[in-house]
Design an enzyme around this catalytic site. Structure first.
Site, PDB file in Angstrom:
ATOM      1  N   TYR A  48       0.832  -1.188   0.000  1.00  0.00           N
ATOM      2  CA  TYR A  48       0.000   0.000   0.000  1.00  0.00           C
ATOM      3  C   TYR A  48       0.878   1.254   0.000  1.00  0.00           C
ATOM      4  CZ  TYR A  48      -3.643  -3.272   1.511  1.00  0.00           C
ATOM      5  OH  TYR A  48      -4.522  -4.325   1.607  1.00  0.00           O
TER       6      TYR A  48
ATOM      7  N   GLU B 273     -19.743   0.388  21.612  1.00  0.00           N
ATOM      8  CA  GLU B 273     -20.903   0.648  20.760  1.00  0.00           C
ATOM      9  C   GLU B 273     -21.381   2.095  20.828  1.00  0.00           C
ATOM     10  OE1 GLU B 273     -22.916  -3.800  20.603  1.00  0.00           O
ATOM     11  OE2 GLU B 273     -23.714  -2.330  22.047  1.00  0.00           O
TER      12      GLU B 273
END
Length: 429
Positions: free
Chosen positions: A331, A407
């Site tokens: 990358y 969350e």
């Protein structure tokens, strides 16, 4: 500098253009619980790179339900959805990666993964140990939010759900590079791209950014030193590749410390494996070495490649051995466009609160979002996912079998993705 850059951005005269769509917060609130449910489902049903069939199917069904133009099976399992705003304008790309990792989960969450697979000949677990399940869920949430605001949008939004960010299986291409090769930019012509990655290195509610080079390039090198086998008691009768390899390690480690201008950008060369020989008194015929190169400047990157080849082959030759050097380009450097980063800082502050937007150090990890950023102005940011009660120094990192994403962070991430799209389109009216 951190404070002044953000303060200047917030004080721009154009800031007023970013005050539209005041109801976005309510849309994000409405979708928050669904994002959590999607994430739990994806977490419990992880899929490795180029095999994200179930995940892609759920994504495509959701985008179609929102009335989008949807293309599937890009780069194996990739999905692109196009949301056309009611008014003309540019196209903003939002991206999420979908693949999991060959990691056996050790968390105690009720939705933990128990999935297993055979990976490179080894039976392993499969886990969303890097948080890509959260990325998919948050971008699906953003798609819902933005579809609900379609009549107000001045332009289009391109939702990219990408496979194989962690790398394609052996013998396959994959990820962002393959999606580009298969023509998604040629077909949909996005003007800018935004991406987001959850991280254990920031507390919940924080957004980290960096202008310019933000994440390193990642490349792999392989060096095979070829000698001539001999008895260990008489090394002069052969050519010792182990001795040559030891000198090559030292020589290659001097490249960054002595031959590359690291005042420009930092770089790292690390050996990860050296293998050669089978017995204490036999000098082997060859030694194999592999390692990684991390760097933040594309010109330095090319220079390091060349110097590794020169150093290894010349040291081997001086010992009577030979060295075969192969460098596998991975990358590129992930570069956040400076002008676009400055423009969108007020948006990040709007999403998380000014005090929660922090400038990050360079990250020597790599991201294939970098391929998109080579093509169009792009910004890639980080979302804190570690509960505020936990110490960032000891919390399990991304890729750990104990990795956990809070969350309560998803609301901020969903809002950030949505707001980036809305505010950029607003700024171009």
């Amino acid at each position: 500098m951190k404070k002044s850059l953000l303060s200047v951005a917030l004080g721009l005269a154009a800031f007023g253009a970013f005050n539209a769509k005041a109801n976005l917060d309510q849309h994000v609130e409405n979708v928050e619980q669904q994002v959590i449910e999607w994430r739990r489902d994806f977490h419990q049903n992880p899929e490795l790179g180029n095999r994200e069939t179930r995940t892609a199917g759920i994504v495509a069904k959701h985008l179609k339900s929102l009335g989008m133009q949807v293309q599937t099976n890009i780069a194996y399992t990739g999905v692109v959805g196009i949301l056309k705003g009611a008014k003309p304008g540019p196209t903003v790309m939002l991206r999420a990666d979908m693949d999991a990792l060959p990691v056996t989960e050790k968390t105690d969450v009720p939705f933990k993964s128990t999935k297993t697979t055979n990976y490179r000949g080894v039976d392993v677990g499969v886990m969303h140990a890097c948080g890509h399940d959260t990325h998919v869920a948050m971008l699906m949430g953003a798609a819902q939010v933005l579809a609900d605001m379609k009549s107000e949008l001045h332009g289009n939004i391109m939702f990219v759900f990408q496979p194989a960010e962690e790398g394609a299986p052996i013998g396959e291409e994959g990820g962002a590079e393959l999606m580009l090769k298969e023509g998604i930019f040629t077909k949909y012509k996005p003007d800018v791209a935004f991406g987001l990655h959850i991280t254990s290195s920031l507390h919940t509610g924080k957004i980290g950014y960096r202008s310019g080079p933000a994440m390193a390039s990642s490349d792999r090198f392989e060096i095979t030193v070829n000698g001539r086998q001999a008895h260990g008691s008489a090394p002069w009768t052969g050519v010792d590749p182990i001795a040559a390899a030891a000198q090559i390690v030292t020589g290659v480690n001097h490249i960054v410390s002595r031959q590359v201008n690291i005042t420009k950008e930092p770089a790292i060369v690390s050996f990860g494996k050296i293998a050669g020989g089978v017995r204490n008194n036999i000098i082997p015929e060859k030694v194999e070495m592999v390692g990684t190169i991390r760097n933040f400047d594309m010109n330095n990157r090319a220079q390091i490649f060349e110097k590794i080849k020169t150093t290894a082959t010349h040291i081997a030759k001086s010992s009577g051995a030979t060295a075969d050097v192969h460098i596998h380009e991975g990358y590129p450097v992930t570069v956040n466009n400076p002008a676009l980063t400055a423009q969108m800082l007020p948006t990040l502050a709007k999403a998380a609160g000014k005090s929660n937007v922090v400038e990050m150090d360079k990250i020597t990890g790599a991201e294939d979002f970098s391929f998109y950023a080579l093509e169009i102005p792009s910004v890639f940011v980080f979302l804190g996912g570690t509960p505020n009660s936990q110490d960032l120094k000891t919390v399990p990192s991304n890729h750990s079998p104990y990795f956990y994403a809070d969350e309560s962070s998803f609301k901020v991430g969903t809002k950030a993705l949505s707001q980036l799209a809305v505010d950029y389109l607003e700024s171009k009216k």
